[in-house]
Design an enzyme around this catalytic site. Structure first.
Site, PDB file in Angstrom:
ATOM      1  N   ASP A  66       0.816  -1.218   0.000  1.00  0.00           N
ATOM      2  CA  ASP A  66       0.000   0.000   0.000  1.00  0.00           C
ATOM      3  C   ASP A  66       0.852   1.270   0.000  1.00  0.00           C
ATOM      4  OD1 ASP A  66       0.954  -0.472   2.556  1.00  0.00           O
ATOM      5  OD2 ASP A  66      -1.001  -0.734   3.483  1.00  0.00           O
ATOM      6  N   ASP A 133      -7.502  -2.264  14.438  1.00  0.00           N
ATOM      7  CA  ASP A 133      -8.912  -2.474  14.095  1.00  0.00           C
ATOM      8  C   ASP A 133      -9.102  -3.696  13.191  1.00  0.00           C
ATOM      9  OD1 ASP A 133      -7.725  -1.601  11.781  1.00  0.00           O
ATOM     10  OD2 ASP A 133      -9.062   0.106  11.449  1.00  0.00           O
ATOM     11  N   HIS A 135      -7.360  -4.322  10.357  1.00  0.00           N
ATOM     12  CA  HIS A 135      -7.074  -4.157   8.926  1.00  0.00           C
ATOM     13  C   HIS A 135      -5.792  -4.877   8.524  1.00  0.00           C
ATOM     14  CE1 HIS A 135      -4.912  -0.071   9.813  1.00  0.00           C
ATOM     15  NE2 HIS A 135      -3.964  -0.910   9.406  1.00  0.00           N
ATOM     16  N   GLU A 140      -9.620  -1.386   5.383  1.00  0.00           N
ATOM     17  CA  GLU A 140     -10.265  -0.984   6.624  1.00  0.00           C
ATOM     18  C   GLU A 140     -11.520  -1.819   6.884  1.00  0.00           C
ATOM     19  OE1 GLU A 140      -8.507   0.709   8.440  1.00  0.00           O
ATOM     20  OE2 GLU A 140      -8.316   2.822   7.925  1.00  0.00           O
TER      21      GLU A 140
HETATM   22  C1  GLP Z   1      -0.354   0.337   8.607  1.00  0.00           C
HETATM   23  C2  GLP Z   1      -0.105  -0.539   7.383  1.00  0.00           C
HETATM   24  C3  GLP Z   1      -0.429  -1.989   7.675  1.00  0.00           C
HETATM   25  C4  GLP Z   1       0.225  -2.421   8.978  1.00  0.00           C
HETATM   26  C5  GLP Z   1      -0.302  -1.588  10.119  1.00  0.00           C
HETATM   27  C6  GLP Z   1       0.264  -1.983  11.475  1.00  0.00           C
HETATM   28  O1  GLP Z   1      -1.670   0.743   8.726  1.00  0.00           O
HETATM   29  N1  GLP Z   1      -0.836  -0.109   6.241  1.00  0.00           N
HETATM   30  O2  GLP Z   1       0.052  -2.795   6.612  1.00  0.00           O
HETATM   31  O3  GLP Z   1      -0.061  -3.776   9.215  1.00  0.00           O
HETATM   32  O4  GLP Z   1       0.070  -0.243   9.832  1.00  0.00           O
HETATM   33  O5  GLP Z   1       1.461  -1.341  11.717  1.00  0.00           O
HETATM   34  P1  GLP Z   1       2.386  -1.535  13.000  1.00  0.00           P
HETATM   35  O6  GLP Z   1       3.260  -2.703  12.690  1.00  0.00           O
HETATM   36  O7  GLP Z   1       3.155  -0.253  13.087  1.00  0.00           O
HETATM   37  O8  GLP Z   1       1.506  -1.765  14.156  1.00  0.00           O
END
Ligand code: GLP
Length: 262
Positions: A66, A133, A135, A140
């Site tokens: 993404d 949440d 995702h 989302e």
């Molecule tokens: C972002 C990314 C996700 C990732 C999430 C969790 O929203 N788009 O791909 O899984 O963050 O990130 P973290 O590892 O910092 O908790």
């Protein structure tokens, strides 16, 4: 789902590195799906070490999940920048694809991205984190579980969680480009990592909750090769926690080896 619970993050990271290294050794031109976020910075540190210890990534191709819309690659909060800093600057891949947040026609670009994945033979191993949440990538809650790469609007929860990645005073974009849940589900092997108490509720919903668009990660219950690597805290909400541990330790040695010997 194959649920592997480790005492701490370091043990889980070592396991993640073994799984990735096995894929790359067995299939030197494999296609890796890459993710961003705090969880991934340590995974990439492990990958850099693997590279330094002789694992050859020069034929590996990669696709990122993404990107924020409107951020150029040199923006410090862009996922392009993140990948350069944590991985690409240190490990040379054959080709790396990332969604382009500056694409003039995002819809055409997303269709093209899907085509690139197909033309590279599909994703072998997809690395994933999970949002608080539920995702995955930027799918989302309420995302279609059949969705493909597309433009998506972030929820206020994700915007406020991810605001920490942005320079002070700068507003986080509302829109992103993300691989869809359906796109992710086509990867041959999914490896999702989650650590800390903050992820416990999302992990529980993903593993034990009903499959629901309210927790997009729960779609992985339908994936036939999905490995979850958790620390004790992230696993703490699972009612099947002891079962998962017993199932792993009760396996004969040859079967335990199968976990990493693909
Ligand atoms: C972002 C990314 C996700 C990732 C999430 C969790 O929203 N788009 O791909 O899984 O963050 O990130 P973290 O590892 O910092 O908790």
């Amino acid at each position: 789902m194959e649920v592997l619970i480790r005492e701490n993050k370091a043990d889980a990271m070592a396991m993640a590195a073994r799984i990735i290294a096995t894929w790359v050794r067995r299939k030197p031109d494999c296609v890796l799906g890459l993710a961003t976020g705090n969880t991934m910075t340590e995974v990439y540190r492990e990958l850099v070490q693997l590279h330094q210890s002789g694992v050859d990534f020069s034929r590996v191709r990669s696709f990122n999940l993404d990107e924020y819309v409107g951020l150029p690659p040199h923006h410090p909060a862009s996922y392009h920048f993140f990948m350069e800093k944590h991985l690409f600057q240190h490990v040379r891949f054959a080709r790396s694809y990332l969604p382009d947040g500056m694409a003039s026609d995002p819809h055409a670009h997303c269709a093209q991205y899907e085509e690139w994945i197909r033309s590279e033979g599909g994703i072998d191993l997809q690395l994933l984190g999970i949002g608080e949440d539920g995702h995955i990538a930027f799918n989302e809650p309420t995302s279609s579980l059949a969705s493909r790469t597309r433009l998506k609007t972030l929820t206020p929860v994700t915007k406020s969680t991810n605001a920490r990645e942005f320079p002070e005073g700068e507003t986080i974009p509302s829109q992103v480009l993300t691989m869809g849940v359906g796109t992710i589900m086509e990867a041959r092997h999914c490896l999702l990592l989650a650590f800390g108490l903050k992820k416990a509720a999302a992990v529980k919903a993903m593993v034990e909750g009903p499959v629901s668009a309210m927790c997009p990660a729960s779609a992985l219950q339908y994936h036939n090769r999905c490995t979850l690597l958790l620390d004790e805290e992230a696993a703490s909400g699972l009612s099947m926690r002891e079962y998962f541990k017993a199932a792993e330790s009760g396996k004969p040695e040859w079967q335990q080896k199968l976990l990493v010997d693909l």
